[in-house]
Design a protein around this motif. Structure first.
Motif, mmCIF file in Angstrom:
data_model
loop_
_atom_site.group_PDB
_atom_site.id
_atom_site.type_symbol
_atom_site.label_atom_id
_atom_site.label_comp_id
_atom_site.label_asym_id
_atom_site.label_seq_id
_atom_site.Cartn_x
_atom_site.Cartn_y
_atom_site.Cartn_z
ATOM 1 N N LEU A 288 0.825 -1.204 0.000
ATOM 2 C CA LEU A 288 0.000 0.000 0.000
ATOM 3 C C LEU A 288 0.866 1.264 0.000
ATOM 4 O O LEU A 288 1.986 1.259 0.512
ATOM 5 C CB LEU A 288 -0.904 0.010 1.227
ATOM 6 C CG LEU A 288 -1.821 -1.219 1.391
ATOM 7 C CD1 LEU A 288 -2.592 -1.138 2.705
ATOM 8 C CD2 LEU A 288 -2.769 -1.340 0.216
ATOM 9 N N ARG A 299 -1.112 -5.200 2.447
ATOM 10 C CA ARG A 299 -2.417 -5.871 2.468
ATOM 11 C C ARG A 299 -2.221 -7.368 2.235
ATOM 12 O O ARG A 299 -1.511 -7.784 1.312
ATOM 13 C CB ARG A 299 -3.337 -5.289 1.402
ATOM 14 C CG ARG A 299 -4.710 -5.974 1.296
ATOM 15 C CD ARG A 299 -5.699 -5.075 0.580
ATOM 16 N NE ARG A 299 -5.972 -3.887 1.414
ATOM 17 C CZ ARG A 299 -6.602 -2.805 0.959
ATOM 18 N NH1 ARG A 299 -7.022 -2.750 -0.303
ATOM 19 N NH2 ARG A 299 -6.818 -1.787 1.772
ATOM 20 N N ASP A 313 -4.749 -5.554 6.812
ATOM 21 C CA ASP A 313 -3.794 -4.520 6.440
ATOM 22 C C ASP A 313 -2.840 -4.278 7.597
ATOM 23 O O ASP A 313 -3.275 -4.019 8.731
ATOM 24 C CB ASP A 313 -4.504 -3.208 6.090
ATOM 25 C CG ASP A 313 -5.235 -3.266 4.758
ATOM 26 O OD1 ASP A 313 -5.037 -4.259 4.027
ATOM 27 O OD2 ASP A 313 -5.991 -2.326 4.457
#
Length: 462
Positions: A288, A299, A313
């Motif tokens: 991310l 993730r 996450d």
């Protein structure tokens, strides 16, 4: 590279002349196996190395807080001390000498260049700043001459992708108190960088269950003994499928790994300032941070049967990929880009037609990929040398050479190249040990090429 006919027969009574390209464990063990073979006319082995110093993986791959593993250096040094073995360091095949030139000067050439680049990982965001291959970090903290001298350690939380020993090495070195490394040979700048690290948490992430982790039990026990670091394992990650239970029943090493993980889960946390989280059955799906232009998280999808597909996450500011190594293509040599190896059969390098190329061989990870540990290279060396000697015995005409290796090395020196021989390496070794003694450490590595060459010239030859 030319696949032409073999050169004329060697003069009767002349020693077999072999060039080994690469001075890591596979290359040095190959040299040692050759000189121990008891050939009637003897053998002369030149071990070529593109860096000014020998020992490859042992010097620049084995973690600095593993001094016992580095003790294998003394065994390798014994081979280089043999009167029929010559170290030719600081010579890059492709830049300073071609493979064709080596094949003309030697009866046989053995490629032993290892696997030093990170295997690719197809993952969105993998190219973001802050996402590195593990080999890049390892090169930095090992003081590799081609690595950067500084490293960004501003991330408080990092993820390490992979569940092998390299992943654990990276996690342990990042999390270990920097003061502990003062007993090792890490360069001063590396110690300074680690001492200023902002790290609090390392997340080691594996896509498979704990029964398939490639950690060694010893590596796990070492991690658990690091002071001021908690090892965190979620008990839910250790619930095995029936297939996992069956796998453990037939794999003693895997059972020991799972038992060690269960011990961490039962021990819990102590409030230590740093934590290493070992996470299993989580498939990375994206790094991310593309909007921000830097890593902001990882993730994953849970792969465990009880939570398959659940998105998690992790808030991390750096990601290290420790998913395997690949070999680099070698100038003039065949290369299988799909497998990342020099194509071969029993160590004999294969040409485009699938047939062995006369007098050209490969040993170790350059030919197999990253299989086995340092000790495995002895077996690999014996197998490749067996093929080489079998070919020499069967077709003596293929064991010939018109040029003289001594002329080749002298020509390189005459051209201004700083070729480091065994005396030069001994001078570098002495300089590093002296630098360590001055600050109460076993050794302090020299890291710049010019520093290494200057040390080699003081009392050795370069």
């Amino acid at each position: 590279m030319s696949d032409g006919a073999p050169p004329p027969p060697a003069p009767a009574g002349r020693p077999l002349r072999v060039a080994v390209v690469g001075s890591g464990p596979a290359g040095v063990h190959t040299a040692g196996t050759l000189v121990a073979a008891g050939l009637p006319d003897g053998v002369r082995v030149d071990v070529l190395e593109r860096l000014p110093v020998p020992f490859g993986l042992v010097r620049y791959g084995v973690s600095p807080d593993h001094p016992d593993m580095k003790a294998v250096t003394s065994t390798l040094a014994d081979v280089l001390d043999h009167p029929d073995v010559r170290l030719v360091a600081g010579v890059d095949m492709g830049r300073d000498v071609t493979l064709d030139e080596l094949r003309a000067a030697y009866d046989a050439v053995v490629l032993a260049t290892g696997a030093s680049t990170d295997a690719p990982l197809e993952l969105p965001g993998v190219d973001l700043p802050g996402c590195w291959g593990a080999s890049e970090l390892v090169a930095w903290y090992q003081g590799h001459p081609e690595a950067p001298r500084t490293w960004d350690l501003s991330a408080r939380e990092v993820a390490v992708l992979g569940v092998g020993n390299v992943a654990l090495d990276v996690a342990r070195v990042l999390a270990r108190p920097a003061r502990d490394l003062l007993a090792t040979e890490v360069p001063a700048a590396v110690h300074e960088g680690l001492a200023g690290s902002a790290l609090t948490d390392v997340h080691v992430v594996g896509r498979r269950g704990p029964e398939h982790a490639r950690f060694s039990p010893l590596e796990l026990r070492e991690l658990g003994a690091v002071p001021d670091v908690d090892v965190v394992v979620d008990p839910a990650d250790l619930v095995l499928t029936p297939e996992g239970v069956e796998h453990l029943a037939g794999d003693r090493r895997a059972r020991q790994v799972v038992e060690a993980l269960q011990g961490f889960a039962e021990r819990g946390t102590t409030g230590a300032p740093r934590r290493v989280h070992l996470r299993f059955s989580r498939v990375p799906v994206e790094v991310l941070g593309r909007t921000e232009g830097r890593v902001t998280g990882l993730r994953t999808h849970r792969a465990h049967a009880g939570a398959a597909g659940v998105v998690e996450d992790l808030a991390v500011q750096a990601v290290y990929r420790a998913v395997g190594y690949r070999s680099r293509p070698l100038a003039g040599a065949p290369f299988d880009a799909g497998r990342g190896v020099v194509p071969n059969e029993a160590g004999r390098v294969l040409g485009a037609d699938g047939e062995p190329l006369p007098g050209l061989y490969v040993v170790g990870w350059a030919g197999t990929g990253p299989v086995g540990l340092v000790g495995h290279t002895r077996k690999a060396a014996r197998a490749t040398v067996a093929s080489l000697l079998e070919d020499v015995a069967r077709e003596p005409a293929a064991a010939a050479s018109a040029a003289d290796p001594l002329d080749l090395v002298d020509r390189l020196r005459a051209g201004g190249l700083h070729v480091v021989d065994l005396d030069g390496w001994r001078a570098i070794d002495a300089a590093e040990v002296a630098a360590g003694a001055a600050v109460g450490r076993p050794r302090v590595k020299l890291v710049e090429v010019q520093e290494l060459l200057a040390a080699a010239r003081r009392e050795g030859r370069a």
